[in-house]
Design a protein around this motif. Structure first.
Motif, mmCIF file in Angstrom:
data_model
loop_
_atom_site.group_PDB
_atom_site.id
_atom_site.type_symbol
_atom_site.label_atom_id
_atom_site.label_comp_id
_atom_site.label_asym_id
_atom_site.label_seq_id
_atom_site.Cartn_x
_atom_site.Cartn_y
_atom_site.Cartn_z
ATOM 1 N N ASN A 130 -8.501 18.297 5.577
ATOM 2 C CA ASN A 130 -8.288 19.797 5.565
ATOM 3 C C ASN A 130 -9.785 20.520 5.773
ATOM 4 O O ASN A 130 -9.625 21.692 6.396
ATOM 5 C CB ASN A 130 -7.618 20.137 4.181
ATOM 6 C CG ASN A 130 -6.383 20.412 4.094
ATOM 7 O OD1 ASN A 130 -5.812 20.984 3.195
ATOM 8 N ND2 ASN A 130 -5.561 20.142 5.339
ATOM 9 N N ALA A 131 -10.719 19.945 4.982
ATOM 10 C CA ALA A 131 -11.989 20.682 5.371
ATOM 11 C C ALA A 131 -12.476 20.688 6.510
ATOM 12 O O ALA A 131 -13.358 21.622 6.916
ATOM 13 C CB ALA A 131 -12.970 19.901 4.145
ATOM 14 N N ASP B 60 0.835 -1.285 -0.094
ATOM 15 C CA ASP B 60 0.000 0.068 -0.058
ATOM 16 C C ASP B 60 1.059 1.229 0.026
ATOM 17 O O ASP B 60 2.141 1.173 0.180
ATOM 18 C CB ASP B 60 -0.981 -0.032 1.152
ATOM 19 C CG ASP B 60 -1.954 0.956 1.263
ATOM 20 O OD1 ASP B 60 -2.268 1.457 0.074
ATOM 21 O OD2 ASP B 60 -3.032 0.767 2.089
ATOM 22 N N TYR B 61 0.269 2.460 -0.351
ATOM 23 C CA TYR B 61 1.045 3.766 -0.195
ATOM 24 C C TYR B 61 -0.303 4.678 0.147
ATOM 25 O O TYR B 61 -1.372 4.300 -0.354
ATOM 26 C CB TYR B 61 1.916 3.900 -1.286
ATOM 27 C CG TYR B 61 0.927 4.305 -2.695
ATOM 28 C CD1 TYR B 61 1.081 5.604 -2.993
ATOM 29 C CD2 TYR B 61 0.530 3.123 -3.422
ATOM 30 C CE1 TYR B 61 0.300 5.868 -4.284
ATOM 31 C CE2 TYR B 61 -0.158 3.505 -4.564
ATOM 32 C CZ TYR B 61 -0.373 4.586 -4.951
ATOM 33 O OH TYR B 61 -0.711 4.961 -6.451
ATOM 34 N N PHE B 62 0.049 6.028 0.174
ATOM 35 C CA PHE B 62 -0.886 6.845 0.466
ATOM 36 C C PHE B 62 -1.157 7.505 -0.913
ATOM 37 O O PHE B 62 -0.599 8.095 -1.817
ATOM 38 C CB PHE B 62 -0.457 8.198 1.090
ATOM 39 C CG PHE B 62 -1.648 9.276 1.025
ATOM 40 C CD1 PHE B 62 -2.987 8.961 1.703
ATOM 41 C CD2 PHE B 62 -1.302 10.578 0.469
ATOM 42 C CE1 PHE B 62 -3.662 9.899 1.642
ATOM 43 C CE2 PHE B 62 -2.237 11.435 0.336
ATOM 44 C CZ PHE B 62 -3.466 11.314 0.915
ATOM 45 N N PHE B 63 -2.811 7.208 -1.413
ATOM 46 C CA PHE B 63 -3.210 7.845 -2.837
ATOM 47 C C PHE B 63 -4.659 8.149 -2.660
ATOM 48 O O PHE B 63 -5.184 8.822 -3.302
ATOM 49 C CB PHE B 63 -3.108 6.691 -3.695
ATOM 50 C CG PHE B 63 -4.223 5.526 -3.478
ATOM 51 C CD1 PHE B 63 -5.588 5.438 -3.736
ATOM 52 C CD2 PHE B 63 -3.466 4.542 -2.877
ATOM 53 C CE1 PHE B 63 -6.417 4.391 -3.508
ATOM 54 C CE2 PHE B 63 -4.464 3.318 -2.269
ATOM 55 C CZ PHE B 63 -5.631 3.342 -2.683
ATOM 56 N N GLN B 64 -5.129 8.235 -1.294
ATOM 57 C CA GLN B 64 -6.482 8.599 -1.023
ATOM 58 C C GLN B 64 -6.613 9.947 -0.817
ATOM 59 O O GLN B 64 -6.922 10.610 0.318
ATOM 60 C CB GLN B 64 -7.018 7.512 0.067
ATOM 61 C CG GLN B 64 -6.801 6.175 0.012
ATOM 62 C CD GLN B 64 -5.533 5.716 0.556
ATOM 63 O OE1 GLN B 64 -4.686 6.427 0.704
ATOM 64 N NE2 GLN B 64 -5.526 4.458 0.896
ATOM 65 N N LYS B 65 -6.720 10.731 -1.854
ATOM 66 C CA LYS B 65 -6.784 12.244 -1.937
ATOM 67 C C LYS B 65 -8.001 12.597 -1.004
ATOM 68 O O LYS B 65 -8.172 13.775 -0.532
ATOM 69 C CB LYS B 65 -6.746 12.920 -3.214
ATOM 70 C CG LYS B 65 -5.290 12.895 -3.849
ATOM 71 C CD LYS B 65 -5.328 13.976 -5.164
ATOM 72 C CE LYS B 65 -6.066 13.369 -6.182
ATOM 73 N NZ LYS B 65 -5.964 14.214 -7.459
ATOM 74 N N GLN B 66 -9.278 11.901 -1.095
ATOM 75 C CA GLN B 66 -10.375 12.395 -0.523
ATOM 76 C C GLN B 66 -10.227 12.454 0.981
ATOM 77 O O GLN B 66 -10.870 13.019 1.666
ATOM 78 C CB GLN B 66 -11.592 11.354 -0.921
ATOM 79 C CG GLN B 66 -13.009 11.682 -0.421
ATOM 80 C CD GLN B 66 -13.830 10.605 -0.538
ATOM 81 O OE1 GLN B 66 -13.631 9.440 -0.607
ATOM 82 N NE2 GLN B 66 -15.308 11.180 -0.638
ATOM 83 N N LEU B 67 -9.518 11.495 1.328
ATOM 84 C CA LEU B 67 -9.215 11.566 2.864
ATOM 85 C C LEU B 67 -8.500 12.830 3.262
ATOM 86 O O LEU B 67 -8.814 13.666 4.198
ATOM 87 C CB LEU B 67 -8.142 10.279 3.265
ATOM 88 C CG LEU B 67 -7.797 10.359 4.730
ATOM 89 C CD1 LEU B 67 -8.852 10.198 5.486
ATOM 90 C CD2 LEU B 67 -6.830 9.070 4.857
#
Length: 333
Positions: A83-84, A71-78
């Motif tokens: 941030n929101a 795995d790696y970080f790709f979950q931009k929605q997270l």
């Protein structure tokens, strides 16, 4: 006066150098990355990579995300959602994962999960140096085993203010004979012969349930999150077994902990089943709930209806449930 000007010059220079250490990330959308050179290990050169969203104005609280195995970080929605909700967002690609894989390395391999402690220390120190006073640690699957194992080594000097676990890998998902006889035997062998390959490539169904080109909704780099996985070595089995045995005894962390899992597991086979889209096909959710209780004094457990193994990659209604659960929990901190 000259000393004051020199101090201001050095401060500006330090700020410029710090900013220059980040470069645009492969995710685009203003995501940045910073690579840290770590001490060499038994395979040679080692790096880890910190990904972040640009700092929010006047915000001094942050979340650090740690991925799972293969795995790696790709979950931009997270990252965007965090941030929101008023938190700065960071994610670490641990050594030999994702952005941090080097040509000399066996992807995802370690002899002990303690090897990752320096990577997490580096990430947390950097996040604090960038002005964040409050840090929450969020972790998925094997990252959800590494995180409490790491925090157990920090008792009395807890470096974070809360822990969020997404389907943590707190126990193997095998039958009695495998877990009581085979795994301990392979783990013992792994201490002596860590590079012995004990499992080949796996089934692709979990990848099929995620990738847009098959059954899922997501796109990611399959060189970093491999469709058929990667052969596992005895040393890695030993590393997982060692950490799980520590966790399963109960470690009683003194920080708020949110533990999330799907409401059901479904056994993965070579044949495709539609249940793969609404179940954890990697871990046993009952094990997560059982061993999660021993992680600390301030535990909140939540099950996500029809959640997949990586809960934030579940179908829309389930992942919305995940985000509501996380942000409601964070309000109480």
């Amino acid at each position: 006066m000259a000393r004051r000007l020199l101090f201001v010059y050095l401060l500006i220079l330090t700020s410029v150098c710090l900013h220059a250490q980040y470069t645009p990330d492969v995710l685009g959308d203003d995501y940045l990355r910073r690579t840290f050179q770590m001490p060499d290990d038994y395979e040679g050169k080692v790096v880890c990579t910190l990904v972040k969203k640009p700092q929010l104005p006047d915000v001094k609280q942050a979340i650090l995300y740690i991925h799972g195995y293969n795995d790696y970080f790709f979950q931009k929605q997270l990252g965007d959602s965090i941030n929101a909700h008023g938190y700065n967002f960071y994610a670490m690609d641990l050594r030999k994962y994702g952005r941090s894989i080097l040509p000399n390395q066996n992807p995802f391999f370690c002899k002990s999960l303690k090897e990752y402690f320096a990577d997490i220390d580096t990430a947390i120190a950097t996040i604090r140096a960038e002005g964040n006073d409050k840090i929450l640690l969020m972790a998925h699957s094997t990252g959800g085993l590494i995180a409490p194992y790491y925090l157990n080594s920090k008792k009395g000097n807890m470096p974070i203010d809360g822990l969020i676990l997404n389907s943590p890998f707190l126990d193997w998902n095998f039958g009695w004979f495998m877990e009581r006889i085979i795994i301990p035997t392979v783990s013992f062998i792994g201490k002596l012969f860590p590079n012995l390959t004990v499992q080949g490539y796996g089934n692709p169904n979990y990848s099929y349930s995620l990738l847009k080109q098959f059954k899922g909704e997501w796109e990611y780099d399959t060189n970093w999150k491999m469709i058929f996985g990667h052969p596992k070595k005895a040393g890695w089995i030993h590393a997982i077994q060692e950490a799980q045995q520590t966790i399963q005894k109960g470690i009683e962390l003194d920080c708020p902990i949110l533990i999330m899992s799907s409401n059901k597991s479904f056994p993965e086979t070579k044949k495709w089943h539609n249940e793969y889209m609404t179940s954890d096909i990697v871990l046993n959710v009952q094990d997560i709930q059982k061993y999660g209780k021993g992680l600390g004094f301030h535990i909140t457990q939540n099950t996500i209806q029809n959640g997949m193994h990586d809960l934030i990659l579940s179908e829309k209604s389930s992942r919305n449930h995940v985000y509501r659960t996380v942000f409601d929990w964070m309000k109480g901190l």
